[in-house]
Write a protein that holds these residues in place. Structure first.
Motif, PDB file in Angstrom:
ATOM      1  N   GLU A 153      47.844  59.074  38.140  1.00 30.34           N
ATOM      2  CA  GLU A 153      47.432  60.418  38.546  1.00 30.34           C
ATOM      3  C   GLU A 153      45.930  60.544  38.370  1.00 30.34           C
ATOM      4  N   VAL A 154      45.372  61.652  38.874  1.00 33.26           N
ATOM      5  CA  VAL A 154      43.927  61.773  38.970  1.00 33.26           C
ATOM      6  C   VAL A 154      43.223  61.566  37.622  1.00 33.26           C
ATOM      7  N   TYR A 155      43.706  62.139  36.534  1.00 34.94           N
ATOM      8  CA  TYR A 155      43.105  61.908  35.218  1.00 34.94           C
ATOM      9  C   TYR A 155      43.951  60.962  34.365  1.00 34.94           C
ATOM     10  N   LYS A 156      44.998  60.433  34.955  1.00 38.94           N
ATOM     11  CA  LYS A 156      45.893  59.544  34.229  1.00 38.94           C
ATOM     12  C   LYS A 156      46.196  58.285  35.051  1.00 38.94           C
ATOM     13  N   PRO A 157      45.155  57.489  35.324  1.00 39.93           N
ATOM     14  CA  PRO A 157      45.411  56.245  36.052  1.00 39.93           C
ATOM     15  C   PRO A 157      46.196  55.265  35.199  1.00 39.93           C
ATOM     16  N   ILE A 158      46.758  54.263  35.852  1.00 39.94           N
ATOM     17  CA  ILE A 158      47.398  53.155  35.134  1.00 39.94           C
ATOM     18  C   ILE A 158      46.400  51.998  35.138  1.00 39.94           C
ATOM     19  N   THR A 159      46.051  51.530  33.947  1.00 41.59           N
ATOM     20  CA  THR A 159      44.972  50.553  33.800  1.00 41.59           C
ATOM     21  C   THR A 159      45.525  49.217  33.330  1.00 41.59           C
ATOM     22  N   VAL A 160      45.120  48.158  33.994  1.00 45.32           N
ATOM     23  CA  VAL A 160      45.426  46.784  33.594  1.00 45.32           C
ATOM     24  C   VAL A 160      44.112  46.142  33.193  1.00 45.32           C
ATOM     25  N   ARG A 161      44.021  45.631  31.958  1.00 44.73           N
ATOM     26  CA  ARG A 161      42.704  45.243  31.474  1.00 44.73           C
ATOM     27  C   ARG A 161      42.767  44.191  30.385  1.00 44.73           C
ATOM     28  N   ALA A 162      41.622  43.586  30.146  1.00 50.14           N
ATOM     29  CA  ALA A 162      41.351  42.869  28.908  1.00 50.14           C
ATOM     30  C   ALA A 162      40.395  43.734  28.095  1.00 50.14           C
ATOM     31  N   SER A 163      40.493  43.664  26.784  1.00 51.59           N
ATOM     32  CA  SER A 163      39.610  44.488  25.949  1.00 51.59           C
ATOM     33  C   SER A 163      38.151  44.145  26.198  1.00 51.59           C
ATOM     34  N   ASN A 164      37.882  42.844  26.391  1.00 51.62           N
ATOM     35  CA  ASN A 164      36.525  42.384  26.661  1.00 51.62           C
ATOM     36  C   ASN A 164      36.557  41.370  27.803  1.00 51.62           C
ATOM     37  N   TYR A 165      35.551  41.434  28.662  1.00 49.62           N
ATOM     38  CA  TYR A 165      35.482  40.442  29.730  1.00 49.62           C
ATOM     39  C   TYR A 165      35.385  39.043  29.123  1.00 49.62           C
ATOM     40  N   GLY A 166      36.174  38.129  29.641  1.00 50.57           N
ATOM     41  CA  GLY A 166      36.193  36.756  29.146  1.00 50.57           C
ATOM     42  C   GLY A 166      37.357  36.441  28.235  1.00 50.57           C
ATOM     43  N   ASP A 167      38.053  37.476  27.734  1.00 48.24           N
ATOM     44  CA  ASP A 167      39.185  37.254  26.835  1.00 48.24           C
ATOM     45  C   ASP A 167      40.415  36.706  27.563  1.00 48.24           C
ATOM     46  N   VAL A 168      40.592  37.125  28.819  1.00 54.26           N
ATOM     47  CA  VAL A 168      41.866  36.883  29.513  1.00 54.26           C
ATOM     48  C   VAL A 168      41.619  36.158  30.836  1.00 54.26           C
ATOM     49  N   LYS A 169      42.406  35.106  31.062  1.00 56.79           N
ATOM     50  CA  LYS A 169      42.353  34.387  32.336  1.00 56.79           C
ATOM     51  C   LYS A 169      43.753  34.387  32.951  1.00 56.79           C
ATOM     52  N   LEU A 170      43.829  34.880  34.193  1.00 63.79           N
ATOM     53  CA  LEU A 170      45.080  34.851  34.951  1.00 63.79           C
ATOM     54  C   LEU A 170      44.996  33.722  35.971  1.00 63.79           C
ATOM     55  N   ARG A 171      45.920  32.773  35.890  1.00 60.05           N
ATOM     56  CA  ARG A 171      45.992  31.682  36.869  1.00 60.05           C
ATOM     57  C   ARG A 171      47.143  32.008  37.824  1.00 60.05           C
ATOM     58  N   LEU A 172      46.795  32.296  39.069  1.00 61.18           N
ATOM     59  CA  LEU A 172      47.781  32.783  40.013  1.00 61.18           C
ATOM     60  C   LEU A 172      48.102  31.749  41.089  1.00 61.18           C
ATOM     61  N   GLY A 173      49.377  31.448  41.223  1.00 63.82           N
ATOM     62  CA  GLY A 173      49.867  30.685  42.358  1.00 63.82           C
ATOM     63  C   GLY A 173      50.625  31.638  43.261  1.00 63.82           C
ATOM     64  N   THR A 174      49.922  32.601  43.820  1.00 67.09           N
ATOM     65  CA  THR A 174      50.547  33.686  44.573  1.00 67.09           C
ATOM     66  C   THR A 174      49.923  33.802  45.953  1.00 67.09           C
ATOM     67  N   LYS A 175      50.711  34.266  46.916  1.00 63.44           N
ATOM     68  CA  LYS A 175      50.193  34.525  48.258  1.00 63.44           C
ATOM     69  C   LYS A 175      49.370  35.799  48.287  1.00 63.44           C
ATOM     70  N   GLN A 176      49.886  36.873  47.654  1.00 66.48           N
ATOM     71  CA  GLN A 176      49.239  38.177  47.740  1.00 66.48           C
ATOM     72  C   GLN A 176      48.581  38.629  46.443  1.00 66.48           C
ATOM     73  N   THR A 197      48.489  24.535  45.841  1.00 62.01           N
ATOM     74  CA  THR A 197      48.337  23.171  46.342  1.00 62.01           C
ATOM     75  C   THR A 197      47.734  23.149  47.742  1.00 62.01           C
ATOM     76  N   HIS A 198      47.760  24.277  48.437  1.00 63.84           N
ATOM     77  CA  HIS A 198      47.119  24.371  49.749  1.00 63.84           C
ATOM     78  C   HIS A 198      46.346  25.677  49.816  1.00 63.84           C
ATOM     79  N   ASP A 199      45.149  25.631  50.388  1.00 64.31           N
ATOM     80  CA  ASP A 199      44.279  26.810  50.392  1.00 64.31           C
ATOM     81  C   ASP A 199      44.901  28.007  51.092  1.00 64.31           C
ATOM     82  N   SER A 200      45.742  27.785  52.100  1.00 66.79           N
ATOM     83  CA  SER A 200      46.344  28.912  52.822  1.00 66.79           C
ATOM     84  C   SER A 200      47.321  29.693  51.967  1.00 66.79           C
ATOM     85  N   TRP A 201      47.804  29.112  50.876  1.00 69.82           N
ATOM     86  CA  TRP A 201      48.810  29.786  50.062  1.00 69.82           C
ATOM     87  C   TRP A 201      48.184  30.784  49.103  1.00 69.82           C
TER      88      TRP A 201
END
Length: 428
Positions: A153-176, A197-201
C-alpha cells in the motif's frame, strides 16, 4: 621508336596527374576533417559497416575495391575509448546510503530469512507493510519465475532487502526472475547474478507486468541477464485489446552489466520498458550490453522507454556501451539511451495502436560513452521530448527519426552530430 617514346611520355604525364589528384584529394580530406570531423567520423563508421558486410560476399575486382576503400579510412577521423575507473562490484553512481530507504514507511511485520524455501513462501504470503530481510549469504534459486502474492500500500510497501549492500547474493537460474504484478513492492541492496547454461534462458532479473505500479528497484547489482529489468502490459481480458501497464516505477542507483556478450536472439537491453507512465530511471550504471544475435550481429540498447509510454525521465545515469567488454566488430551496435528503441508491435501497446512510442519523455544530465558504431541517444517516434545537459562522447551523436518525433535538444556536449531523419522535428 617515336611511337613508343610518345606512349611513355603520355604514361608519365598520366602518372603525374594521378599523383597530383591524389595529393589534392588527401589535402581536401584533411581540410574537411578539420572543418567537419563529426560527419567524417560517421562516414568512417558507415564505410566499415558496409565493407564488413560485403567483403566476404564478393570476389575479384569488387572485393579488392572494397578492401582498398576500407584501407583508405585510415585518413578519416576516429574516436578514442573513454576509460571509466570504478570497482566491478560498485553499485550505481551515488552512495547507496544517500538513497532514501524506509522513509515514511509503516512496518507491519518483519521477516528474517536464511534459506531459499522460506524466502519463496514468504514472498507469496507477506502482506502490506512487511519487510523481508535476507540474512547474509548466497541463495540459489532455479525455477521459471519467482512469484509474489499480495500488493503493498502507499505507506506500507512490501520490501525485499539485505540490511547492507554486499551482504546477500542471489544466484538465479530463472527465465523471468521476480515476476512483479502487484503494486508497492521494493527491492534493495541485493546482488543478483544470472546462472543459466544458455544465455536465452536467463532473460530477466525483474519482470514487471500489469498492476506493478510504484515498484522501486534501488541499490542492486544485477549482472548476466538479457533484459535485467523488463516491463510490459497484459490485456484486461481476452476480448479487449486494452492493456494495463506498470506506472510510477523508480529504478535508482543500480549497476546493470554483463560479463560477456550475450549469445541470443532475444532482446538485450538492461532496462527494457514497454508502455507505462511516469517512470524514473536515475543514478544507474549501465554497461557492457552487447550481443551476438543472428549471424553474429546484434543491435542493443542500454535503456529504452517505448510502446506508447508517457512522461518517463532518464537522468544522471552513467551509460558505457563498452566498459570491460570491447566491441567485437562494426556490426556490434550498442546504443546508449532511447525513447522509442527499435519500435513496438501494435499488439503490445495500450489500445492495440502504436502511433507513437513515447510522449513527453526527458533525457537529461546523463553521461553516455563508447557507443562507437552508432548514436548515443536515439529518439524514435518520440513526441514532445527534451534532451539536455547530457555528455554524449565517443559516438556518432544523436538521431531523431519519423514524423512523430519532436524534441528540444540543448546544452549537451556531443562528440558527433544531431540528425533528423524521416520527417522528425528538432527544436534547438
Amino acid at each position: 621508336m617515336l611511337a613508343k617514346s610518345a606512349k611513355w611520355k603520355y604514361l608519365t604525364k598520366f602518372k603525374q596527374v594521378v599523383k597530383y589528384c591524389l595529393v589534392l584529394f588527401l589535402v581536401g580530406l584533411f581540410i574537411a576533417n578539420v572543418l567537419f570531423p563529426n560527419r567524417f567520423y560517421e562516414l568512417n563508421v558507415l564505410i566499415h559497416k558496409y565493407t564488413d558486410l560485403n567483403i566476404r560476399q564478393n570476389t575479384g575486382l569488387h572485393k579488392y575495391t572494397l578492401i582498398f576503400i576500407r584501407k583508405m579510412t585510415i585518413f578519416l577521423p576516429s574516436v578514442d575509448e573513454i576509460e571509466i575507473e570504478r570497482e566491478f562490484m560498485q553499485v550505481g553512481v551515488v552512495d547507496p546510503e544517500s538513497v532514501n530507504q524506509e522513509v515514511g514507511q509503516v512496518v507491519s511485520e518483519r521477516y528474517y530469512i536464511d534459506n531459499e524455501e522460506r524466502f519463496l513462501k514468504v514472498l507469496r504470503t507477506a502482506k502490506a507493510g512487511s519487510v523481508i530481510t535476507l540474512m547474509p549469504g548466497e541463495y540459489h534459486i532455479v525455477k521459471s519465475k519467482i512469484e509474489i502474492g499480495f500488493p503493498g500500500e502507499v505507506y506500507k510497501p512490501i520490501t525485499v532487502r539485505a540490511s547492507n549492500y554486499g551482504d546477500v547474493k542471489l544466484r538465479l537460474g530463472t527465465k523471468q526472475g521476480f515476476l512483479v504484478n502487484k503494486p508497492f513492492w521494493v527491492f534493495e541492496n541485493l546482488i543478483i547474478e544470472g546462472e543459466c547454461t544458455h544465455d536465452s534462458w536467463c532473460d530477466h532479473a525483474f519482470h514487471l507486468v500489469g498492476n506493478a505500479d510504484y515498484t522501486v528497484i534501488r541499490n542492486n547489482h544485477v549482472k548476466n541477464f538479457n533484459a535485467h529489468i523488463k516491463s510490459n502490459g497484459y490485456r484486461e481480458s481476452k476480448q479487449s485489446s486494452k492493456r494495463i501497464f506498470p506506472n510510477y516505477v523508480t529504478i535508482q542507483n543500480n549497476t546493470l552489466i554483463n560479463e560477456w556478450k550475450r549469445n541470443t536472439i532475444n532482446s538485450v537491453t538492461p532496462i527494457d520498458i514497454v508502455g507505462g507512465e511516469h517512470w524514473k530511471i536515475k543514478h544507474n550504471f549501465i554497461a557492457d550490453f552487447g550481443k551476438y544475435g543472428r549471424k553474429g550481429r546484434g543491435v542493443t540498447y542500454g535503456a529504452y522507454l517505448k510502446g506508447d509510454g508517457k512522461y518517463g525521465v532518464m537522468e544522471e545515469n552513467l551509460v558505457a556501451c563498452a566498459w570491460r567488454l570491447p566491441h567485437t566488430s562494426t556490426t556490434d551496435i550498442r546504443i546508449g539511451l532511447s525513447l522509442g528503441g527499435g519500435g513496438t508491435g501494435p499488439q503490445f501497446c495500450h489500445n492495440g495502436i502504436c502511433e507513437q512510442e513515447h510522449e513527453g519523455g526527458i533525457i537529461r544530465n546523463n553521461i553516455i560513452v563508447n557507443c562507437f558504431n552508432d548514436v548515443g541517444i536515439y529518439l524514435n517516434k518520440a513526441r514532445n521530448s527534451m534532451v539536455y545537459g547530457n555528455h554524449v562522447l565517443s559516438s556518432v551523436g544523436i538521431d531523431l527519426r519519423f514524423p512523430q518525433t519532436s524534441a528540444e535538444i540543448f546544452n549537451n556536449k556531443i562528440d558527433g552530430r544531431v540528425r533528423t531523419r524521416n520527417g522528425a522535428t528538432l527544436v534547438e
